[in-house]
Write a protein that holds these residues in place. Structure first.
Motif, PDB file in Angstrom:
ATOM      1  N   SER A   9       3.486   1.793   7.474  1.00 12.04           N
ATOM      2  CA  SER A   9       2.817   2.847   6.710  1.00 12.04           C
ATOM      3  C   SER A   9       3.550   4.173   6.902  1.00 12.04           C
ATOM      4  N   GLY A  10       3.406   5.056   5.918  1.00 12.01           N
ATOM      5  CA  GLY A  10       4.070   6.349   6.058  1.00 12.01           C
ATOM      6  C   GLY A  10       5.556   6.182   6.303  1.00 12.01           C
ATOM      7  N   SER A  19       3.886   2.783   1.852  1.00 12.88           N
ATOM      8  CA  SER A  19       3.758   1.645   2.760  1.00 12.88           C
ATOM      9  C   SER A  19       4.557   0.463   2.225  1.00 12.88           C
ATOM     10  N   ARG A  78       2.401   3.539  13.020  1.00 17.84           N
ATOM     11  CA  ARG A  78       2.683   3.269  11.608  1.00 17.84           C
ATOM     12  C   ARG A  78       2.987   1.787  11.393  1.00 17.84           C
TER      13      ARG A  78
END
Lengths: 125, 110
Positions: B78-79, B17, B63
């Motif tokens: 994120s991711g 992240s 995300r």
């Protein structure tokens, strides 16, 4: 799908006036939920908001540019325009037009949701 | 008016992240919830990713998320994926029909 397309000279001489037009397709410029805006980006630098215009002709501009900026709208052509006077090399930028969502679903909104591809304007003699 | 302050760069490995901050004055953010974030690839127009601090337009992966605390707004990816490598700009309504952009952050996926 709304689309915006900027057009105008790619080269302007110092002290002259930069003029650009944005043509909107896929939606009406007279929709009361939207303003229409101009944003610029000098090469390699960040974005700068120039100003917004409503289909009625009501405008508001960035205070730092206000005295040099004139915006207009032509609902019959689904177009709006920007004029920036007394340009200098510092005005060399990519100029974007964009749709500004102002109001919907009973509430105020403040964001640009559709952008044109941009047009590069250089200021040079 | 001054631009909102963002870190020039941020980076993370795929799957991790990354969070980008956007700091302004009380007059920039004030009591308004009109913070939005844009993603820009080189040579392309900006794309709306987040509006009204936390809302995602249709088609933007979940995300991407936004938040705000006091005079600082944040965008978290994120991711992290390779396609997230781009420049990111915040913007905020600054009152009296005035808008200000952030200085921009280049996100690199390592």
């Amino acid at each position: 799908q709304v689309q915006l397309q900027e057009s105008g000279p790619g080269l302007v001489k110092p002290s002259e006036t930069l003029s650009l037009t944005c043509t909107v397709s896929g939606g009406s410029i007279s929709n009361s939920n939207f303003y229409w805006g101009w944003i610029r980006q000098p090469p390699g630098k960040g974005l700068e908001w120039i100003g917004n215009i409503y289909y009625t002709g009501s405008t508001y501009n960035n205070p730092s540019l206000k005295s040099r900026v004139t915006m207009s709208v032509d609902p019959s052509k689904n177009q709006f325009s920007l004029k920036l006077s007394a340009v200098t090399a510092a005005d060399t930028s990519m100029y974007y037009c964009a749709r500004f969502r102002y109001y919907d679903n009973g509430g105020y909104r403040h964001y640009f949701d559709y952008w044109g591809q941009g047009t590069l304007v250089s200021v040079s003699s | 008016q001054s631009a909102l302050t963002q870190p020039p760069s941020a980076s993370g490995s795929p799957g991790q992240s990354v969070t980008i901050s956007c700091t302004g004055s009380s007059s920039d953010f004030g009591t308004y919830n009109y913070v939005s974030w844009y993603q820009q690839y080189p040579g392309k127009a900006p794309k709306l990713m987040i509006y009204e601090i936390t809302k995602r337009p249709s088609g933007v992966p979940d995300r991407f998320s936004g938040s705000k605390s006091g005079n600082t707004a944040s965008l978290t990816v994120s991711g992290l994926q390779a396609e997230d490598e781009a420049d990111y700009y915040c913007t905020s309504y600054a009152g009296t029909n005035n808008y200000v952009f952030g200085t921009g952050t280049k996100v690199t996926v390592l």
